[in-house]
Design a protein around this motif. Structure first.
Motif, PDB file in Angstrom:
ATOM      1  N   UNK A 179       1.450   0.854   3.504  1.00 20.66           N
ATOM      2  CA  UNK A 179       0.099   1.279   4.136  1.00 20.66           C
ATOM      3  C   UNK A 179      -0.186   2.629   3.916  1.00 20.66           C
ATOM      4  N   UNK A 180      -1.176   3.085   3.309  1.00 16.15           N
ATOM      5  CA  UNK A 180      -1.609   4.354   3.122  1.00 16.15           C
ATOM      6  C   UNK A 180      -3.080   4.774   3.728  1.00 16.15           C
ATOM      7  N   UNK A 181      -3.394   4.110   4.798  1.00 15.28           N
ATOM      8  CA  UNK A 181      -4.530   4.656   5.427  1.00 15.28           C
ATOM      9  C   UNK A 181      -4.605   5.290   6.383  1.00 15.28           C
ATOM     10  N   UNK A 204      -3.009  -2.329  -0.767  1.00 16.65           N
ATOM     11  CA  UNK A 204      -4.234  -2.908  -1.675  1.00 16.65           C
ATOM     12  C   UNK A 204      -5.825  -2.300  -1.600  1.00 16.65           C
ATOM     13  N   UNK A 205      -5.970  -1.542  -0.696  1.00 13.02           N
ATOM     14  CA  UNK A 205      -7.331  -0.748  -0.432  1.00 13.02           C
ATOM     15  C   UNK A 205      -7.313   0.276  -1.307  1.00 13.02           C
ATOM     16  N   UNK A 206      -8.285  -0.004  -2.098  1.00 17.21           N
ATOM     17  CA  UNK A 206      -8.932   1.310  -3.109  1.00 17.21           C
ATOM     18  C   UNK A 206      -9.144   2.569  -2.347  1.00 17.21           C
ATOM     19  N   UNK A 207      -9.893   2.532  -1.017  1.00 14.31           N
ATOM     20  CA  UNK A 207     -10.336   3.464  -0.111  1.00 14.31           C
ATOM     21  C   UNK A 207      -9.210   4.280   0.240  1.00 14.31           C
ATOM     22  N   UNK A 208      -8.012   3.638   0.492  1.00 11.44           N
ATOM     23  CA  UNK A 208      -6.885   4.045   1.030  1.00 11.44           C
ATOM     24  C   UNK A 208      -6.202   4.991   0.040  1.00 11.44           C
ATOM     25  N   UNK A 209      -6.121   4.409  -1.209  1.00 13.85           N
ATOM     26  CA  UNK A 209      -5.581   5.009  -2.209  1.00 13.85           C
ATOM     27  C   UNK A 209      -6.186   6.287  -2.488  1.00 13.85           C
ATOM     28  N   UNK A 210      -7.338   6.268  -2.635  1.00 11.93           N
ATOM     29  CA  UNK A 210      -8.121   7.539  -2.713  1.00 11.93           C
ATOM     30  C   UNK A 210      -7.635   8.669  -1.723  1.00 11.93           C
ATOM     31  N   UNK A 211      -7.854   8.509  -0.820  1.00 15.14           N
ATOM     32  CA  UNK A 211      -7.509   9.078   0.459  1.00 15.14           C
ATOM     33  C   UNK A 211      -6.035   9.776   0.264  1.00 15.14           C
ATOM     34  N   UNK A 212      -4.982   8.701   0.530  1.00 21.76           N
ATOM     35  CA  UNK A 212      -3.715   8.980   0.370  1.00 21.76           C
ATOM     36  C   UNK A 212      -3.310   9.743  -0.983  1.00 21.76           C
ATOM     37  N   UNK A 213      -3.843   9.343  -1.897  1.00 16.47           N
ATOM     38  CA  UNK A 213      -3.573  10.031  -3.407  1.00 16.47           C
ATOM     39  C   UNK A 213      -4.313  11.519  -3.253  1.00 16.47           C
ATOM     40  N   UNK A 223       3.733  -5.548  -3.027  1.00 18.89           N
ATOM     41  CA  UNK A 223       4.872  -5.140  -2.743  1.00 18.89           C
ATOM     42  C   UNK A 223       5.818  -5.735  -3.765  1.00 18.89           C
ATOM     43  N   UNK A 224       5.692  -6.981  -4.533  1.00 17.36           N
ATOM     44  CA  UNK A 224       6.442  -7.125  -5.188  1.00 17.36           C
ATOM     45  C   UNK A 224       6.476  -6.550  -6.673  1.00 17.36           C
ATOM     46  N   UNK A 225       5.661  -5.846  -6.884  1.00 10.99           N
ATOM     47  CA  UNK A 225       5.547  -4.947  -7.905  1.00 10.99           C
ATOM     48  C   UNK A 225       6.139  -3.633  -7.789  1.00 10.99           C
TER      49      UNK A 225
END
Length: 82
Positions: free
Chosen positions: A32-34, A58-67, A79-81
């Motif tokens: 989780x990166x939200x 899986x959320x692109x929005x969370x990815x952008x903010x967290x990143x 998670x498997x990857x």
């Protein structure tokens, strides 16, 4: 009556033990990166001795903010990857 374990924050009224450099350190895979994920990343950075090895969300929005706040932490959508 409630009981506190000595290892989980010490005796009642004392501060929890911090993760100093001399202590054991941890690498974690954070799920989780939200909003909460960003908060936990700040907590881990402040505590010391905790390294977030990667984030899974899986959320692109969370990815952008967290990143934006944590550009060096790898991001995975499954998670498997990770």
């Amino acid at each position: 009556m409630t009981h506190r374990r000595a290892g989980a924050g010490g005796a009642a009224g004392t501060r929890p033990r911090s993760f100093a450099k001399d202590d054991m350190s941890f690498r974690i895979l954070q799920l989780g990166g939200g909003n909460r994920g960003c908060m936990w990343a700040r907590v881990a950075a402040k505590a010391g001795g905790i390294e977030i090895a990667a984030i899974v969300d899986p959320s692109p929005t969370a990815r952008d903010r967290f990143g934006a706040e944590n550009p060096k932490i790898p991001w995975f959508t499954e998670i498997d990857v990770a």
